[in-house]
Design an enzyme around this catalytic site. Structure first.
Site, PDB file in Angstrom:
ATOM      1  CE  LYS A  18      -1.224  -0.295   4.895  1.00 49.92           C
ATOM      2  NZ  LYS A  18      -2.325  -0.515   5.808  1.00 49.92           N
ATOM      3  NE  ARG A  19       3.981   1.766   4.705  1.00 46.64           N
ATOM      4  CZ  ARG A  19       3.685   0.487   4.885  1.00 46.64           C
ATOM      5  NH1 ARG A  19       4.191  -0.423   4.087  1.00 46.64           N
ATOM      6  NH2 ARG A  19       2.895   0.106   5.855  1.00 46.64           N
TER       7      ARG A  19
END
Ligand code: GLU
Length: 496
Positions: free
Chosen positions: A272-273
């Site tokens: 998700k980063r």
């Protein structure tokens, strides 16, 4: 409220799922329907992988007349946020999952059941299937280092000590040794886990709060979950959790289905980063939920005939866990975009305009929109837009001022742009305002300058739309109208 003894995949359900019955069948198995659950933690945006898992669960519940349980696993007070809980409900609703949609739908918050989780740990302590452990993290690290156990883990130090409860002691599960746990996974067969590689894991933290592994099992048991469909990353938890089911005297074991991990173009697990994984982002960019759903379904599943873009009703009738494969699935944003473009093009025009209006209402623009003018250009926009969020940049020339970038200006406004604009102004001031005439006039001016239509369009397009690419020029001119079009051509010439 929950009756685990009535919740078992019945033989007909099992057959149509391709399931092998679990080794602890319940006596009432044949009458009881499927109960699946989706158990997200509200710790961030809603991940595309979560959406796929939810869809798989939903489709099976729908097809087999089962129940879909949404269990918000909100026990990590530090990382949870109410807005993420709402985000889960919203994202699910966006892809057609929710109450009143033809599937029994139950919603729970894991935090409501903490007492049950703690009680289960005490049941295990009482049955000597769990024990108190006094080891601190530092003590463990020191021992692991001394023993050369690089991967860390727990060495069973307190396992046979019979410690009584004391502040800060954790409760650990006593993994039977020796032993092997075989799990029944519809996608992965029957992977076997040697207990030699399964540490005595923590059930209750030093402050008495339950750990994920325990809470998740206690809830699955009490909610009568019969089939656990979840992300592959949980596969290593499964032998531990199955041991808990058995130690807690469950009348049956669930069947498992660990869906393949999603990877990016470098075959790295989606993060998700680093990667665009938030469903909210796709919704904001103007993906159509039906395109998103269709694409997500294909990440690991194929109906077996190369079909990709499919009516949802077909997906509903064809989806089966048997055809989900276990290898990582490439989440290809380019392909998703192409899917979406296909879906947009396939909409009846009126519906396309309606969907665009819905999107626009949620994403206000800095100009005053006029539906009548958009209607004139809608067919061209519909052909070109890959996502609804592409549209403002294509039509803003109609509703607001045009401001070409310096780079585009330098590219398009080279000599003889001045002379071209002068001829175009003269011609467009007088000719009839008709798409074919506008085109013929420009072609003619091109001939006098020895320029093909493609070349001669550039300064005109930039003056009219402020961009070098966009909807077809003559249709754009036509929609804009003579007065505004000629005004823009004059303003550009004045700037030269
Ligand atoms: N709360 C867990 C997660 O979000 C769910 C695990 C499960 O589905 O069992 O990863």
């Amino acid at each position: 409220m929950f009756q685990s003894d009535r919740a078992q995949v019945g033989p007909e359900c099992a057959a149509s799922l391709g399931l092998v019955m679990s080794p602890l069948p319940s006596p009432s198995a044949s009458e009881t329907p499927l109960r699946v659950r989706f158990a997200p933690s509200p710790t961030g945006f809603f991940h595309v992988g979560g959406a796929r898992t939810a869809l798989y669960n939903w489709l099976l519940a729908k097809r087999l007349g089962g129940t879909f349980i949404l269990r918000i696993e909100d026990t990590d007070a530090e990382r949870n946020r109410e807005e993420w809980v709402q985000g889960i409900h919203d994202a699910l609703a966006w892809i057609g999952i929710g109450p009143g949609l033809g599937v029994d739908y139950e919603v729970y918050r894991q935090s409501e059941f903490e007492v049950d989780h703690v009680r289960a740990a005490h049941q295990l302590l009482g049955a000597r299937r769990a024990y108190y452990c006094a080891c601190t993290r530092e003590q463990l690290d020191t021992r692991n280092e001394a023993a050369g156990r690089k991967q860390g883990g727990y060495d069973g130090h307190c396992r046979e000590k019979g410690l009584a409860v004391a502040p800060a002691y954790v409760v650990r599960f006593k993994v039977p040794r020796p032993g092997v746990t075989v799990v029944n996974d519809v996608i992965r067969g029957e992977p076997a886990f040697d207990h030699a590689n399964v540490d005595d894991f923590v059930l209750l933290r030093g402050n008495g709060t339950p750990m994920f592994l325990l809470a998740n099992v206690v809830d699955d048991m009490s909610m009568g979950v019969t089939l656990v469909i979840r992300a592959e990353e949980h596969l290593t938890n499964t032998p531990k959790q199955q041991l808990l089911w058995q130690a807690l005297d469950a009348p049956y074991l669930p069947t498992w289905a660990h869906v393949p991990v999603l990877v990016n173009e470098k075959r790295q697990k989606l993060s998700k980063r680093r990667d665009p994984v938030a469903m909210e982002m796709y919704r904001d960019e103007g993906y159509l939920p039906e395109a998103m759903k269709n694409y997500l379904m294909l990440l690991g599943w194929s109906p077996g005939n190369d079909a990709e873009i499919m009516e949802w009703s077909l997906v509903e009738s064809l989806f089966s866990l048997d055809e989900v494969n276990s290898s990582p699935a490439f989440f290809d944003v380019k392909k998703l975009r192409a899917f979406n473009a296909d879906y947009i093009r396939a909409l009846p025009q009126a519906e396309f305009v309606e969907r665009w209006h819905e999107w626009l209402a949620a994403h206000p623009q800095p100009w005053e929109y006029r539906a009548d003018q958009f209607g004139d250009i809608a067919p061209f926009v519909q052909l070109r837009a890959e996502v609804l969020g592409d549209i403002p940049a294509v039509v803003d020339f109609l509703f607001g001022d045009v401001t070409p970038s310096d780079a585009d200006w330098d590219k398009a406004m080279k000599p003889p742009a001045d002379a071209i604009l002068t001829s175009v102004i003269d011609s467009y001031d007088a000719c009839s305002w008709d798409i074919d005439v506008l085109k013929a006039e420009l072609e003619h001016i091109g001939d006098t300058h020895g320029l093909k239509l493609g070349k001669i369009q550039a300064p005109v397009r930039l003056a009219i739309t402020g961009k070098l690419v966009g909807p077809p020029l003559f249709e754009s001119l036509h929609v804009l109208g003579r007065e505004r079009a000629v005004g823009r051509l004059k303003a550009a010439r004045a700037r030269l």
